[in-house]
Design a protein around this motif. Structure first.
Motif, mmCIF file in Angstrom:
data_model
loop_
_atom_site.group_PDB
_atom_site.id
_atom_site.type_symbol
_atom_site.label_atom_id
_atom_site.label_comp_id
_atom_site.label_asym_id
_atom_site.label_seq_id
_atom_site.Cartn_x
_atom_site.Cartn_y
_atom_site.Cartn_z
ATOM 1 N N PRO A 29 0.796 -1.225 0.000
ATOM 2 C CA PRO A 29 0.000 0.000 0.000
ATOM 3 C C PRO A 29 0.836 1.286 0.000
ATOM 4 C CG PRO A 29 -0.986 -1.598 1.470
ATOM 5 C CD PRO A 29 0.328 -2.172 1.015
ATOM 6 N N LYS A 30 1.962 1.270 0.723
ATOM 7 C CA LYS A 30 2.843 2.447 0.738
ATOM 8 C C LYS A 30 3.357 2.772 -0.657
ATOM 9 C CE LYS A 30 6.497 2.322 3.296
ATOM 10 N NZ LYS A 30 7.545 2.105 4.295
ATOM 11 N N ARG A 31 3.690 1.755 -1.394
ATOM 12 C CA ARG A 31 4.198 1.934 -2.757
ATOM 13 C C ARG A 31 3.092 2.437 -3.687
ATOM 14 N NH1 ARG A 31 7.834 2.718 -6.189
ATOM 15 N NH2 ARG A 31 8.172 1.388 -7.981
ATOM 16 N N VAL A 32 1.889 1.928 -3.506
ATOM 17 C CA VAL A 32 0.756 2.410 -4.300
ATOM 18 C C VAL A 32 0.579 3.906 -4.060
ATOM 19 C CG1 VAL A 32 -1.736 2.263 -4.672
ATOM 20 C CG2 VAL A 32 -0.414 0.171 -4.314
ATOM 21 N N ALA A 33 0.638 4.321 -2.788
ATOM 22 C CA ALA A 33 0.492 5.741 -2.445
ATOM 23 C C ALA A 33 1.567 6.576 -3.127
ATOM 24 C CB ALA A 33 0.558 5.930 -0.931
ATOM 25 N N LYS A 34 2.786 6.091 -3.108
ATOM 26 C CA LYS A 34 3.891 6.835 -3.710
ATOM 27 C C LYS A 34 3.711 6.967 -5.223
ATOM 28 C CE LYS A 34 8.882 7.085 -3.823
ATOM 29 N NZ LYS A 34 10.140 6.593 -3.295
ATOM 30 N N ILE A 35 3.366 5.886 -5.883
ATOM 31 C CA ILE A 35 3.180 5.915 -7.334
ATOM 32 C C ILE A 35 2.011 6.821 -7.709
ATOM 33 C CG2 ILE A 35 2.579 4.525 -9.361
ATOM 34 C CD1 ILE A 35 4.007 2.156 -7.923
ATOM 35 N N ALA A 36 0.931 6.745 -6.921
ATOM 36 C CA ALA A 36 -0.268 7.536 -7.204
ATOM 37 C C ALA A 36 -0.118 8.995 -6.768
ATOM 38 C CB ALA A 36 -1.475 6.917 -6.513
ATOM 39 N N ARG A 37 0.933 9.270 -6.007
ATOM 40 C CA ARG A 37 1.155 10.612 -5.452
ATOM 41 C C ARG A 37 -0.001 11.033 -4.552
ATOM 42 N NH1 ARG A 37 4.344 14.049 -10.068
ATOM 43 N NH2 ARG A 37 6.003 12.522 -10.302
ATOM 44 N N LEU A 38 -0.366 10.093 -3.681
ATOM 45 C CA LEU A 38 -1.419 10.324 -2.698
ATOM 46 C C LEU A 38 -0.833 10.123 -1.306
ATOM 47 C CD1 LEU A 38 -4.255 8.196 -4.331
ATOM 48 C CD2 LEU A 38 -4.142 10.695 -4.266
ATOM 49 N N ILE A 39 -1.438 10.769 -0.321
ATOM 50 C CA ILE A 39 -0.978 10.519 1.039
ATOM 51 C C ILE A 39 -1.418 9.112 1.446
ATOM 52 C CG2 ILE A 39 -0.887 12.960 1.700
ATOM 53 C CD1 ILE A 39 -3.528 12.593 3.146
ATOM 54 N N PRO A 40 -0.606 8.442 2.259
ATOM 55 C CA PRO A 40 -0.923 7.055 2.623
ATOM 56 C C PRO A 40 -2.314 6.860 3.218
ATOM 57 C CG PRO A 40 1.326 7.539 3.209
ATOM 58 C CD PRO A 40 0.704 8.840 2.776
ATOM 59 N N SER A 41 -2.784 7.792 4.047
ATOM 60 C CA SER A 41 -4.106 7.611 4.658
ATOM 61 C C SER A 41 -5.208 7.649 3.596
ATOM 62 C CB SER A 41 -4.365 8.660 5.739
ATOM 63 O OG SER A 41 -4.323 9.966 5.197
ATOM 64 N N ALA A 42 -5.071 8.495 2.596
ATOM 65 C CA ALA A 42 -6.059 8.542 1.509
ATOM 66 C C ALA A 42 -6.007 7.251 0.705
ATOM 67 C CB ALA A 42 -5.801 9.742 0.608
ATOM 68 N N THR A 43 -4.812 6.761 0.453
ATOM 69 C CA THR A 43 -4.648 5.515 -0.296
ATOM 70 C C THR A 43 -5.260 4.352 0.470
ATOM 71 O OG1 THR A 43 -2.619 6.379 -1.266
ATOM 72 C CG2 THR A 43 -2.967 3.999 -1.415
ATOM 73 N N ASN A 44 -5.020 4.306 1.769
ATOM 74 C CA ASN A 44 -5.581 3.226 2.582
ATOM 75 C C ASN A 44 -7.109 3.256 2.558
ATOM 76 O OD1 ASN A 44 -3.083 2.196 3.276
ATOM 77 N ND2 ASN A 44 -2.938 3.406 5.141
ATOM 78 N N LYS A 45 -7.692 4.456 2.581
ATOM 79 C CA LYS A 45 -9.153 4.583 2.518
ATOM 80 C C LYS A 45 -9.669 4.075 1.168
ATOM 81 C CE LYS A 45 -12.881 7.865 3.282
ATOM 82 N NZ LYS A 45 -13.644 8.004 2.069
ATOM 83 N N ILE A 46 -8.998 4.450 0.111
ATOM 84 C CA ILE A 46 -9.387 3.997 -1.229
ATOM 85 C C ILE A 46 -9.282 2.485 -1.329
ATOM 86 C CG2 ILE A 46 -8.699 4.016 -3.668
ATOM 87 C CD1 ILE A 46 -7.903 7.015 -3.160
ATOM 88 N N LEU A 47 -8.175 1.933 -0.840
ATOM 89 C CA LEU A 47 -7.983 0.481 -0.884
ATOM 90 C C LEU A 47 -9.057 -0.238 -0.068
ATOM 91 C CD1 LEU A 47 -4.104 0.295 -0.653
ATOM 92 C CD2 LEU A 47 -5.518 -0.363 -2.617
ATOM 93 N N GLN A 48 -9.433 0.335 1.065
ATOM 94 C CA GLN A 48 -10.484 -0.271 1.886
ATOM 95 C C GLN A 48 -11.812 -0.271 1.129
ATOM 96 O OE1 GLN A 48 -11.046 1.591 5.700
ATOM 97 N NE2 GLN A 48 -12.779 0.306 6.220
ATOM 98 N N GLU A 49 -12.136 0.855 0.485
ATOM 99 C CA GLU A 49 -13.377 0.932 -0.298
ATOM 100 C C GLU A 49 -13.367 -0.086 -1.443
ATOM 101 O OE1 GLU A 49 -14.257 5.723 0.204
ATOM 102 O OE2 GLU A 49 -13.268 4.986 -1.590
ATOM 103 N N LEU A 50 -12.233 -0.182 -2.112
ATOM 104 C CA LEU A 50 -12.120 -1.122 -3.226
ATOM 105 C C LEU A 50 -12.227 -2.564 -2.738
ATOM 106 C CD1 LEU A 50 -9.278 0.642 -5.239
ATOM 107 C CD2 LEU A 50 -11.689 0.501 -5.875
ATOM 108 N N GLU A 51 -11.647 -2.843 -1.577
ATOM 109 C CA GLU A 51 -11.727 -4.192 -1.018
ATOM 110 C C GLU A 51 -13.166 -4.515 -0.603
ATOM 111 O OE1 GLU A 51 -9.429 -7.050 2.176
ATOM 112 O OE2 GLU A 51 -9.380 -4.901 2.525
ATOM 113 N N GLU A 52 -13.847 -3.560 0.003
ATOM 114 C CA GLU A 52 -15.239 -3.771 0.412
ATOM 115 C C GLU A 52 -16.142 -4.057 -0.788
ATOM 116 O OE1 GLU A 52 -16.143 -0.226 2.625
ATOM 117 O OE2 GLU A 52 -15.039 -0.922 4.387
ATOM 118 N N ASN A 53 -15.759 -3.529 -1.946
ATOM 119 C CA ASN A 53 -16.537 -3.751 -3.165
ATOM 120 C C ASN A 53 -16.016 -4.935 -3.972
ATOM 121 O OD1 ASN A 53 -18.733 -1.578 -3.747
ATOM 122 N ND2 ASN A 53 -17.058 -0.512 -2.707
#
Length: 80
Positions: A29-53
């Protein structure tokens, strides 16, 4: 299917995260945040939403990857 496509296309960042996972495969997840240029907490929220779906899944080593449905929805949204 259309509901999930709307969910993905409703956020540039959700789309970006899915495309990163499609191109890189299982990624920390940290690497995803870096590549996407997003803060880690935002990336984690997105990943959680995607996982829930059901679009991403966690691997045993703590990485995230596209699920089978995630791969289908990426192809589906490209066809729209």
């Amino acid at each position: 299917m259309e509901e999930l496509a709307g969910f993905v296309n409703g956020s540039v960042n959700r789309r970006k995260v899915l495309e990163i996972l499609e191109s890189k495969g299982a990624t920390e997840p940290k690497r995803v945040a870096k590549i996407a240029r997003l803060i880690p907490s935002a990336t984690n929220k997105i990943l959680q939403e995607l996982e829930e779906n059901g679009l991403v899944q966690k691997t045993a080593d703590g990485k995230v990857e596209l699920s089978a449905d995630g791969k289908i929805i990426i192809d589906y949204t490209r066809a729209l």
